[in-house]
Design a protein around this motif. Structure first.
Motif, short mmCIF file in Angstrom:
data_model
loop_
_atom_site.label_atom_id
_atom_site.label_comp_id
_atom_site.label_asym_id
_atom_site.label_seq_id
_atom_site.Cartn_x
_atom_site.Cartn_y
_atom_site.Cartn_z
N LEU A 48 0.78 -1.22 0.04
CA LEU A 48 -0.14 -0.12 -0.11
C LEU A 48 0.86 1.25 0.02
O LEU A 48 2.08 1.01 0.38
CB LEU A 48 -0.81 -0.08 1.31
CG LEU A 48 -1.69 -1.21 1.41
CD1 LEU A 48 -2.23 -0.94 2.82
CD2 LEU A 48 -2.66 -1.65 0.32
N ASP A 49 0.25 2.30 -0.37
CA ASP A 49 0.97 3.49 -0.30
C ASP A 49 1.17 3.93 0.87
O ASP A 49 2.44 4.48 1.11
CB ASP A 49 0.30 4.72 -1.24
CG ASP A 49 0.14 4.65 -2.81
OD1 ASP A 49 1.22 3.84 -3.26
OD2 ASP A 49 -0.41 5.37 -3.36
N ASP A 50 0.56 3.93 1.94
CA ASP A 50 0.68 4.27 3.23
C ASP A 50 -0.59 3.59 4.21
O ASP A 50 -1.54 3.08 3.43
CB ASP A 50 0.52 5.85 3.63
CG ASP A 50 -0.78 6.50 3.00
OD1 ASP A 50 -1.73 6.03 3.54
OD2 ASP A 50 -0.55 7.34 2.19
N ILE A 51 -0.54 3.80 5.33
CA ILE A 51 -1.32 3.06 6.30
C ILE A 51 -2.97 3.44 6.10
O ILE A 51 -3.76 3.03 6.56
CB ILE A 51 -0.69 3.09 7.72
CG1 ILE A 51 -0.66 4.22 8.17
CG2 ILE A 51 0.19 1.98 7.91
CD1 ILE A 51 -0.34 4.41 9.80
N GLY A 52 -2.93 4.79 5.54
CA GLY A 52 -4.25 5.26 5.25
C GLY A 52 -5.03 4.33 4.42
O GLY A 52 -6.24 4.39 4.49
N HIS A 53 -4.57 3.51 3.52
CA HIS A 53 -5.32 2.73 2.81
C HIS A 53 -5.47 1.11 3.51
O HIS A 53 -6.29 0.57 2.76
CB HIS A 53 -4.56 2.29 1.51
CG HIS A 53 -4.10 3.43 0.77
ND1 HIS A 53 -5.15 3.88 -0.33
CD2 HIS A 53 -3.20 4.26 0.54
CE1 HIS A 53 -4.44 5.21 -0.99
NE2 HIS A 53 -3.22 5.49 -0.35
N LEU A 54 -5.22 0.97 4.65
CA LEU A 54 -5.59 -0.11 5.39
C LEU A 54 -7.07 -0.42 5.40
O LEU A 54 -7.49 -1.70 5.20
CB LEU A 54 -4.89 -0.13 6.71
CG LEU A 54 -5.01 -1.33 7.74
CD1 LEU A 54 -4.51 -2.60 6.88
CD2 LEU A 54 -4.16 -1.16 8.89
N PRO A 55 -8.05 0.39 5.82
CA PRO A 55 -9.25 0.15 5.95
C PRO A 55 -9.95 -0.43 4.71
O PRO A 55 -10.65 -1.30 4.47
CB PRO A 55 -9.84 1.47 6.49
CG PRO A 55 -8.73 2.12 7.01
CD PRO A 55 -7.65 1.75 6.38
N GLY A 56 -9.28 0.17 3.60
CA GLY A 56 -9.96 -0.27 2.20
C GLY A 56 -9.50 -1.68 1.93
O GLY A 56 -10.13 -2.46 1.40
#
Length: 233
Positions: free
Chosen positions: A221-229
């Motif tokens: 992932l680009d960053d952990i902000g994409h984890l929920p998706g």
């Protein structure tokens, strides 16, 4: 749920994962090297070379052993240039300075972590930094209380890439390892996750690129902000 197995816990690396590595540590490292060099350019240059730190660019090279190293390993690399220092003193110096570093979150941490906790997930941090620094930094970022487990290389569980500290999180949370996701920015993180029998996610907020992480990760992932998706996909 991912791949038919429910995710019940997420274990994060710290530097390069929760916090953007370059934005947080490049300036800090240049300041530390200058301070330790004490106006001796040759000494500063030797220490920078040992850490694979480009003084002109003010940035770590992707090959730097600091990226996944412990304070003891970093101190050992610096000591040949610091004859007046002892290993334990230098480790303490690095730990104390790291605890005061200006951290740059890789994503807005409070809403992200609160959202994950709201799904009933258990959250942890396992870093090859010291536990003292980890707790100080997480407290400074206002997220210390959002984690159920925090461990450093000195917490008695070992260091990555060994799986032992990851398995300590699973035991502490009473979770089967296959229900835990290890999230990290380095091959050390992902190797530890695979060895522990966990799923692994790579993030690109450290020094490693997709080609480095993809062979060891279920996804990058680009960053952990994409984890929920990713969890919802």
């Amino acid at each position: 749920m991912v791949a038919g197995i429910p995710v019940r816990g997420i274990l994060f690396d710290k530097d390069g994962t929760l916090f953007d590595f370059g934005a947080t540590w490049n300036g800090w490292a240049k300041g530390i090297l200058t301070e330790l060099g004490q106006d001796h350019p040759d000494r500063t240059a030797a220490m920078a070379e040992a850490l694979h730190f480009d003084l002109a660019a003010g940035a770590f090279r992707p090959t730097s052993p600091v990226i996944a190293g412990t304070n003891a390993e970093v101190a050992a690399l610096l000591l040949p240039s610091l004859p007046d220092w002892q290993g334990a003193r230098l480790e303490g110096f690095l730990s104390e300075r790291a605890a005061r570093a200006a951290l740059v979150p890789a994503a807005p941490l409070v809403p992200l972590l609160e959202g994950l906790r709201g799904q009933g997930l258990r959250l942890g941090v396992m870093t090859n930094d010291t536990e003292f620094s980890a707790r100080a930094q997480l407290s400074g970022a206002g997220v210390l209380e959002l984690f159920d487990f925090i461990a450093g290389h000195d917490s008695g569980h070992g260091a990555k890439p060994a799986p032992d500290p990851l398995l300590a999180f699973a035991r502490a949370m009473s979770l089967p390892p296959e229900t835990v996701v290890m999230v990290g920015d380095s091959t050390h993180d992902l190797e530890a996750g695979r060895a522990a029998g966990m799923r692994t996610l790579g993030v690109l907020t450290g020094m490693a690129g997709p080609a480095d992480l993809a062979p060891l990760a279920d996804a990058v992932l680009d960053d952990i902000g994409h984890l929920p998706g990713w969890l919802a996909a």
